[in-house]
Scaffold this active site. Structure first.
Site, PDB file in Angstrom:
ATOM      1  N   ARG A 180     -18.707   7.144  -7.377  1.00 23.17           N
ATOM      2  CA  ARG A 180     -18.225   8.390  -7.983  1.00 23.17           C
ATOM      3  C   ARG A 180     -19.308   9.473  -7.938  1.00 23.17           C
ATOM      4  O   ARG A 180     -19.028  10.656  -7.946  1.00 23.17           O
ATOM      5  CB  ARG A 180     -17.735   8.142  -9.420  1.00 23.17           C
ATOM      6  CG  ARG A 180     -17.258   9.408 -10.134  1.00 23.17           C
ATOM      7  CD  ARG A 180     -16.341   9.125 -11.312  1.00 23.17           C
ATOM      8  NE  ARG A 180     -16.833   8.090 -12.180  1.00 23.17           N
ATOM      9  CZ  ARG A 180     -17.856   8.214 -13.026  1.00 23.17           C
ATOM     10  NH1 ARG A 180     -18.515   9.344 -13.109  1.00 23.17           N
ATOM     11  NH2 ARG A 180     -18.226   7.200 -13.788  1.00 23.17           N
ATOM     12  N   LYS A 217      -4.562  18.911   5.847  1.00 21.51           N
ATOM     13  CA  LYS A 217      -4.000  19.747   6.916  1.00 21.51           C
ATOM     14  C   LYS A 217      -4.879  19.651   8.177  1.00 21.51           C
ATOM     15  O   LYS A 217      -4.990  18.587   8.738  1.00 21.51           O
ATOM     16  CB  LYS A 217      -3.843  21.180   6.404  1.00 21.51           C
ATOM     17  CG  LYS A 217      -3.173  21.274   5.015  1.00 21.51           C
ATOM     18  CD  LYS A 217      -1.771  20.750   5.071  1.00 21.51           C
ATOM     19  CE  LYS A 217      -0.956  20.838   3.794  1.00 21.51           C
ATOM     20  NZ  LYS A 217      -1.571  20.755   2.505  1.00 21.51           N
TER      21      LYS A 217
HETATM   22  C1  PLP Z   1      -3.034  26.623   1.154  1.00 21.03           C
HETATM   23  C2  PLP Z   1      -2.981  25.306   0.456  1.00 21.03           C
HETATM   24  N1  PLP Z   1      -3.898  25.012  -0.476  1.00 21.03           N
HETATM   25  C3  PLP Z   1      -3.889  23.843  -1.149  1.00 21.03           C
HETATM   26  C4  PLP Z   1      -2.925  22.893  -0.895  1.00 21.03           C
HETATM   27  C5  PLP Z   1      -2.929  21.613  -1.675  1.00 21.03           C
HETATM   28  O1  PLP Z   1      -3.437  20.596  -0.880  1.00 21.03           O
HETATM   29  P1  PLP Z   1      -3.098  19.047  -1.120  1.00 21.03           P
HETATM   30  O2  PLP Z   1      -1.657  18.854  -0.839  1.00 21.03           O
HETATM   31  O3  PLP Z   1      -4.033  18.344  -0.172  1.00 21.03           O
HETATM   32  O4  PLP Z   1      -3.442  18.761  -2.554  1.00 21.03           O
HETATM   33  C6  PLP Z   1      -1.959  23.138   0.080  1.00 21.03           C
HETATM   34  C7  PLP Z   1      -0.914  22.136   0.363  1.00 21.03           C
HETATM   35  O5  PLP Z   1       0.041  22.383   1.044  1.00 21.03           O
HETATM   36  C8  PLP Z   1      -1.979  24.381   0.773  1.00 21.03           C
HETATM   37  O6  PLP Z   1      -1.054  24.679   1.699  1.00 21.03           O
END
Ligand code: PLP
Length: 400
Positions: A62, A213
């Protein structure tokens, strides 16, 4: 360490045999997955020195893990930041950024009104609970910027390339003004990636990513990264340890692997998205294409300048002429290569219908105000052959 294993009984050997051999002069080319909660040293003094911060090392996952550390160093290098923390999701990166930026009871968070829907919900349902005042602001209209600073925000939170209309705020101007008004800036750089924009180089204090992503890139992990200027190293370390929303070492390893091909993949995502945007913009069944690589996009010039001509990203949104939900459902269902997935940035092309997914929780009126109409779909261009992607969309458009 167990020194004389041969003399031990079976249950003891079952636990210790084969473990903790030391590398003998070799270095693994790829950082291994250190799936270990703790790390051992011969002397307690070593653990004491590491815990005191006098020596670099790992004691408890952690607090730090070698696989995660490799990923964090790589992302900090790409974003030009002093410190990075790898977290369980993009949402936990946003949480950590808000904590490290000093939001607390009574402070104001100025949040762009063009944020990912769940970030908006997080601000309202979580950050508001710890007593922060949440104000949604227009970061795109220069005439409205004074209204932001009049709120005396401690933090400005915005996306560098917004979802789903792909707007590009004037980050250098916003950062300069924020700092002049003693506000810290958090930039969600998920859509742009460091290939298009490195907000810390423009003076932003924190950058967050959904590593789910483009960083991961293959749709096989959930992860988040927080990168910060060196000044915030202590806060980032402290809150990361206390909150404990760490990324698992396997996901850290996958993300590190993903990063190696990020420049190659992202170049292709941008190239494919631009080709799709150009083609769709000319299609008679298409009412409008939102893509900063098109000359009619309101932020076309800014994107060209800020993104250094690398490209305009891998996501585009499209309004289908005269389509209601029925037509959109028929169109999306008939696609073969664009997968119906609520994500973006994968090697596979993806399609999403904001009205029923990312912006489902908003009322039709709120959606309309943000420009998210019933005939709007979002496409994430994958890395497939673009001619096949065009043929897939053509076939889909024939259904309506
Ligand atoms: C621009 C953006 N920020 C943050 C997130 C949140 O990410 P996560 O789904 O990995 O928690 C997303 C998810 O789609 C996103 O499109």
């Amino acid at each position: 360490m167990v020194r004389e294993l041969k003399t031990k009984r079976l249950a003891t050997r079952a636990v210790h045999a084969g473990e903790r051999t030391r590398p003998n002069g070799f270095v693994p080319m790829s950082t291994p997955i250190y799936s270990s909660a703790t790390f051992l040293y011969d002397h307690l003094a070593d653990i004491d020195a590491i815990s005191a911060g006098d020596r670099r090392g790992f004691t408890y996952s952690r607090h730090g893990n070698p696989t995660n550390a490799a990923l964090e160093e790589a992302v900090a290098s790409l974003e030009g930041g002093g410190i990075a923390a790898s977290l369980a999701s993009g949402m936990s990166a946003i949480l950590l950024a808000l904590l490290a930026a000093g939001t607390e009871q009574g402070t104001t968070i100025a949040a762009s009104q063009d944020l990912y829907g769940v970030t908006v919900k997080f601000l309202m349902d979580v950050a508001a609970r710890w007593g922060a005042r949440i104000e949604f602001v227009d970061v795109l209209n220069p005439a409205k910027r004074n209204e932001i600073w009049a709120l005396k925000p401690a933090v400005l939170l915005l996306e560098s390339l917004t979802n789903p209309l792909l707007r590009v705020p004037d980050l250098p101007a916003l950062v300069a003004e924020a700092h002049a008004h003693h506000a810290r800036v958090i930039v969600d750089n998920t859509f742009a990636t460091p290939l298009l924009l490195r907000p810390l180089e423009h003076g932003a204090d924190f950058v967050v990513h959904s590593a789910t992503k483009y960083f991961g890139g293959h749709g096989d992990l959930t992860g988040g990264i927080l990168v910060a200027q060196e000044d915030y190293a202590e806060e980032v370390r402290n809150f990361t340890r206390l909150v404990g929303a760490n990324l698992g070492p396997f996901e850290a390893w996958l993300t590190l692997r993903g990063l190696k091909t990020l420049p190659l993949r992202f170049a292709r995502h941008c190239e494919n998205a631009q080709r799709l945007a150009d083609w769709l913009a000319k299609h008679p069944k298409v009412e409008h294409v939102f893509y900063p690589g098109l000359a009619n996009h309101p932020d076309h010039l800014r994107a060209r300048q800020l993104f250094g001509g690398v490209g305009a990203g891998g996501v585009l949104s499209v309004k289908i002429r005269g389509a209601g939900r029925g037509e959109i459902f028929r169109f999306v269902d008939s696609l073969e290569l664009f997968l119906k997935a609520t994500s973006l940035g994968d090697v596979q092309s993806l399609v999403l219908y904001p009205a029923i997914s990312s912006h489902r929780d908003l009322s039709p009126k709120q959606r309309e105000r943000l420009g998210i109409t019933e005939n709007l779909i979002r496409l994430s261009a994958g890395v497939e052959d673009v001619e096949d992607l065009i043929a897939d969309l053509e076939k889909g458009l024939e259904q309506i």
